[in-house]
Design an enzyme around this catalytic site. Structure first.
Site, PDB file in Angstrom:
ATOM      1  CD  GLU A  65      -1.723  -2.411   1.463  1.00 29.66           C
ATOM      2  OE1 GLU A  65      -2.586  -3.303   1.328  1.00 29.66           O
ATOM      3  OE2 GLU A  65      -0.555  -2.642   1.867  1.00 29.66           O
ATOM      4  CG  HIS A 134      -9.942  -7.780   7.133  1.00 26.88           C
ATOM      5  ND1 HIS A 134      -9.063  -8.353   8.025  1.00 26.88           N
ATOM      6  CD2 HIS A 134      -9.334  -7.839   5.923  1.00 26.88           C
ATOM      7  CE1 HIS A 134      -7.983  -8.749   7.388  1.00 26.88           C
ATOM      8  NE2 HIS A 134      -8.108  -8.446   6.106  1.00 26.88           N
TER       9      HIS A 134
END
Length: 337
Positions: A65, A134
Site C-alpha cells: 500500500e 477488516h
C-alpha cells in the site's frame, strides 16, 4: 435527490458507471489497487472496467500500500487523476505517511504550487464477521486529519453523483463505501441502497446533506449503512405517532451543518448514529456543533456508535457492538420521554 422512475442500479454498478464515464472523457483518469483488474474488485468496485480500458488504466498492484498510494500521489501531482483503492480502510496504517503527510498535505507544503487531484476509494464497515482488522469504519479518523475531503454514499444515486464529483475535484478525496451496501451476491444489501440512477452523468456537491425522510418530532443524523437502519426504525415508530426526520450527511468533509441545524430547530431532539467508534468521533462532533450554534435548541440528545473495543469476530458479539434498527428505535424513544 432525484428518485424518479427509471432503471434501478446497485451501488457498485453506479460507482463503476461514474468511473467509466470519467475515464472515457479524460485520459488522465486511471484506477489502481489490489485485485481491481482481472478480479474486478472484491466488492465489485471495478467490475467490467478492465475489458474496456485494459491493464494500462485498470492496474493490479503488488501488496504494498505504501508503494502504490505513493505512486498515486506522485501521478496526481504530475497532472493525472488517479483513483487508488485501499481494499479495506483498516489497512490505512500501512500507508499512513503517504496518506496524511503526502496526499493530504502536499498542496499546503508546496504553497499551492502542486495539487493532488486523486481519489482514495476504500471499503468500510462490519456486519459480516471479518474480525477486528477488516471491519472498521474510521470515518472520523480521516475527517479529523485536515487536507482531505471525505465522502460516504448510502445509495446508488448518491454513489454515482458523488463519484463524478470526487474524480473531478482538484483536492484529494477519500471515498468510503460500505461493503454491505454494494449489492454484491455474497453479501446481500438491504433494499434501500438500490435506487433509480440516470444513465447520464450528474454530480452531487460535497457538503450537501440529504433529508432522506422528513419528520417533526426528532432528528436522526447518520450516514452509510445506518441511513437504512434509521429509516427502518423511523417506519416502526410511525404507528406510535413519533415522526422521525432522517438526515444522510453524505460527506463529512465538508460537513453540512446548515441542514442539521434547520432540522434540530424544528424538532428540538437529536439522535446521532455512527458505525465508527464512539470516543472522539462523528457523534460527538455533530452534537457539539449543534450545541455551539444553537445552545438552547435541544430538548434531548442521544448518540449511538461502536464502543471503544476492537470489532469482534463472533457474529453475536459483532451484532452487539454495531447499532441496529432496534438500538436506533430505543434511542429515539428516549428522546421523547
Amino acid at each position: 435527490m432525484s428518485d424518479d422512475e427509471g432503471r434501478q442500479a446497485t451501488m457498485s454498478t453506479a460507482m463503476v458507471e461514474a468511473i467509466a464515464t470519467e475515464m472515457r472523457d479524460n485520459d488522465e483518469v486511471f484506477y489502481m489497487g489490489e485485485d481491481v483488474a482481472d478480479y474486478g474488485g472484491i466488492f465489485d468496485s471495478t467490475d467490467g472496467l478492465l475489458s474496456e480500458f485494459g491493464h494500462d488504466r485498470i492496474m493490479d498492484v503488488p501488496i504494498s500500500e505504501t508503494a502504490y498510494i505513493g505512486a498515486a500521489v506522485g501521478a496526481a501531482q504530475e497532472g493525472m487523476r488517479p483513483i487508488a483503492e485501499l481494499m479495506f480502510v483498516d489497512f490505512f496504517g500501512v500507508c499512513m505517511d503517504q496518506l496524511y503527510n503526502q496526499m493530504a498535505k502536499n498542496t499546503y507544503m508546496s504553497g499551492a504550487n502542486v495539487s493532488v487531484p486523486m481519489v482514495l476509494t476504500t471499503a468500510v464497515g462490519g456486519t459480516y464477521s471479518d474480525a477486528a482488522q477488516h471491519s472498521q469504519t474510521l470515518y472520523g479518523t480521516f475527517a479529523h486529519l485536515p487536507g482531505m475531503k471525505v465522502v460516504v454514499p448510502s445509495t446508488a444515486y448518491d454513489a454515482k453523483g458523488l463519484m463524478h464529483n470526487a474524480i473531478r475535484d482538484d483536492d484529494p478525496v477519500v471515498y468510503m463505501f460500505h461493503k454491505r451496501l454494494m449489492g454484491i451476491g455474497w453479501m446481500p444489501a438491504p433494499d434501500g441502497p438500490k435506487t433509480a440512477v440516470p444513465e447520464e452523468p450528474y454530480t452531487i456537491p460535497f457538503g450537501q446533506a440529504d433529508v432522506k425522510r422528513e419528520g417533526a418530532d426528532v432528528t436522526v443524523v447518520t450516514l452509510g449503512l445506518h441511513v437504512h437502519r434509521a429509516l427502518e426504525a423511523a417506519a416502526k415508530l410511525t404507528d406510535d405517532g413519533i415522526d422521525v426526520e432522517v438526515i444522510d450527511l453524505r460527506t463529512l468533509v465538508p460537513l453540512d451543518e446548515t441542514t442539521v441545524l434547520e432540522s434540530v430547530r424544528k424538532t428540538g431532539r437529536l439522535v446521532v448514529v455512527d458505525e465508527d467508534y464512539r470516543s472522539f468521533g462523528l457523534t460527538g462532533e455533530v452534537i457539539s456543533r449543534v450545541v455551539e450554534a444553537e445552545p438552547n435548541a435541544l430538548e434531548a440528545v442521544e448518540r449511538l456508535a461502536v464502543p471503544d473495543v476492537p470489532l469482534p469476530y463472533a457474529r453475536p458479539l459483532e451484532n452487539r457492538v454495531i447499532p441496529d434498527s432496534d438500538d436506533i428505535e430505543d434511542a429515539i424513544r428516549n428522546t421523547q420521554s
